[in-house]
Write a protein that holds these residues in place. Structure first.
Motif, PDB file in Angstrom:
ATOM      1  N   GLU A  22       6.434 -10.328   8.530  1.00  0.00           N
ATOM      2  CA  GLU A  22       5.021 -10.387   8.878  1.00  0.00           C
ATOM      3  C   GLU A  22       4.272  -9.152   8.396  1.00  0.00           C
ATOM      4  O   GLU A  22       3.121  -9.238   7.985  1.00  0.00           O
ATOM      5  N   ALA A  23       4.925  -7.972   8.487  1.00  0.00           N
ATOM      6  CA  ALA A  23       4.205  -6.736   8.179  1.00  0.00           C
ATOM      7  C   ALA A  23       5.131  -5.701   7.562  1.00  0.00           C
ATOM      8  O   ALA A  23       6.306  -5.591   7.937  1.00  0.00           O
ATOM      9  N   LEU A  24       4.564  -4.943   6.625  1.00  0.00           N
ATOM     10  CA  LEU A  24       5.232  -3.781   6.039  1.00  0.00           C
ATOM     11  C   LEU A  24       4.349  -2.573   6.286  1.00  0.00           C
ATOM     12  O   LEU A  24       3.138  -2.616   6.048  1.00  0.00           O
ATOM     13  N   VAL A  25       4.963  -1.477   6.758  1.00  0.00           N
ATOM     14  CA  VAL A  25       4.237  -0.230   6.991  1.00  0.00           C
ATOM     15  C   VAL A  25       4.830   0.827   6.072  1.00  0.00           C
ATOM     16  O   VAL A  25       6.007   1.180   6.193  1.00  0.00           O
ATOM     17  N   THR A  26       4.042   1.316   5.130  1.00  0.00           N
ATOM     18  CA  THR A  26       4.529   2.307   4.170  1.00  0.00           C
ATOM     19  C   THR A  26       3.358   3.158   3.696  1.00  0.00           C
ATOM     20  O   THR A  26       2.196   2.835   3.947  1.00  0.00           O
ATOM     21  N   ASP A  27       3.694   4.229   2.995  1.00  0.00           N
ATOM     22  CA  ASP A  27       2.654   5.102   2.450  1.00  0.00           C
ATOM     23  C   ASP A  27       2.675   5.159   0.937  1.00  0.00           C
ATOM     24  O   ASP A  27       1.751   5.704   0.331  1.00  0.00           O
ATOM     25  N   GLU A  43      -4.178   8.784  -3.846  1.00  0.00           N
ATOM     26  CA  GLU A  43      -4.955   8.133  -4.902  1.00  0.00           C
ATOM     27  C   GLU A  43      -4.024   7.476  -5.920  1.00  0.00           C
ATOM     28  O   GLU A  43      -4.328   6.405  -6.442  1.00  0.00           O
ATOM     29  N   LYS A  44      -2.897   8.124  -6.204  1.00  0.00           N
ATOM     30  CA  LYS A  44      -1.951   7.538  -7.154  1.00  0.00           C
ATOM     31  C   LYS A  44      -1.406   6.216  -6.636  1.00  0.00           C
ATOM     32  O   LYS A  44      -1.309   5.233  -7.380  1.00  0.00           O
ATOM     33  N   ILE A  78      -1.295  -0.037  -6.862  1.00  0.00           N
ATOM     34  CA  ILE A  78      -1.106  -1.290  -6.115  1.00  0.00           C
ATOM     35  C   ILE A  78      -2.305  -2.212  -6.288  1.00  0.00           C
ATOM     36  O   ILE A  78      -2.563  -3.077  -5.443  1.00  0.00           O
ATOM     37  N   THR A  79      -2.998  -2.056  -7.416  1.00  0.00           N
ATOM     38  CA  THR A  79      -4.125  -2.936  -7.720  1.00  0.00           C
ATOM     39  C   THR A  79      -3.666  -4.388  -7.697  1.00  0.00           C
ATOM     40  O   THR A  79      -2.633  -4.734  -8.276  1.00  0.00           O
TER      41      THR A  79
END
Length: 210
Positions: free
Chosen positions: A163-168, A190-191, A196-197
């Motif tokens: 359902e969900a992914l949490v990452t930086d 910003e990178k 992840i466009t």
């Protein structure tokens, strides 16, 4: 069964666990008089900061030099350090989804020698991390496609839907592309945003406001 996957460094934690581990174990080595190994560790860290060696090479030497002193006392003290660095925003998500009966997995490139115990203490149902073999030169990092493959196997074994992914970080592009309800980014650089466009996401602050 619904499931959520959390990255560790700068996602669930508001810091980098490997940096914290290196600092912690330098103190352990110093207090125990392991001065030759401490000097070697400092040398490898300096080489990495000067970009003379890769991150993986530095990590391999770090584990080789510190694992002999990572006993239960050193590990317990380090886990307390990690718990003190948990990001309260990510903790709020973890608590919410646990209360809703979701399965949760910690998926990280951090070494399993501490990531597994940290995951247990945090109440995760599963963990995939970088295994730390006795021969550190054989270490294969749990990142990118490796992390994706291990996470998918875990989901399938538990008959769970992601359902969900949490990452930086854009290192998790394979997981970010995996079909799911939502991607939640924690303070992305910003990178990362530029890489992840085309992938839908929401920042953790915006998600918590809803």
């Amino acid at each position: 069964m619904k499931a959520a996957i959390f990255d560790l460094d700068n996602s669930l934690l508001a810091d980098n666990s490997l940096r914290l581990y290196a600092r912690h174990m330098m103190g352990v080595l110093f207090r125990r008089g392991r001065l030759a190994r401490l000097a070697a560790l400092l040398c490898h860290i300096a080489l990495r900061r000067l970009h003379f060696v890769s991150h993986l090479t530095m990590k391999q030497h770090l584990m080789r030099l510190t694992l002999p002193d990572l006993d239960s006392a050193a590990l317990d003290a380090f886990i307390e350090t990690l718990l003190a660095h948990v990001d309260p925003r990510a903790m709020a998500l973890l608590s919410r989804w646990h209360s809703q009966g979701w399965l949760t997995m910690l998926a990280t490139a951090a070494p399993s020698c501490y990531a597994a115990e940290f995951a247990r203490r945090m109440g995760f149902d599963g963990v995939c991390a970088t295994e730390t073999p006795s021969d550190a030169s054989q270490m294969t990092e749990c990142r990118g496609e490796v992390k994706l493959g291990r996470a998918v196997k875990w989901l399938e074994a538990h008959n769970a839907s992601l359902e969900a992914l949490v990452t930086d970080h854009h290192d998790d592009l394979p997981l970010l592309r995996l079909p799911k309800h939502i991607n939640i980014l924690v303070d992305p650089s910003e990178k990362t945003l530029s890489m992840i466009t085309g992938i839908s996401f929401v920042t953790i602050d915006n998600y918590l406001r809803n």
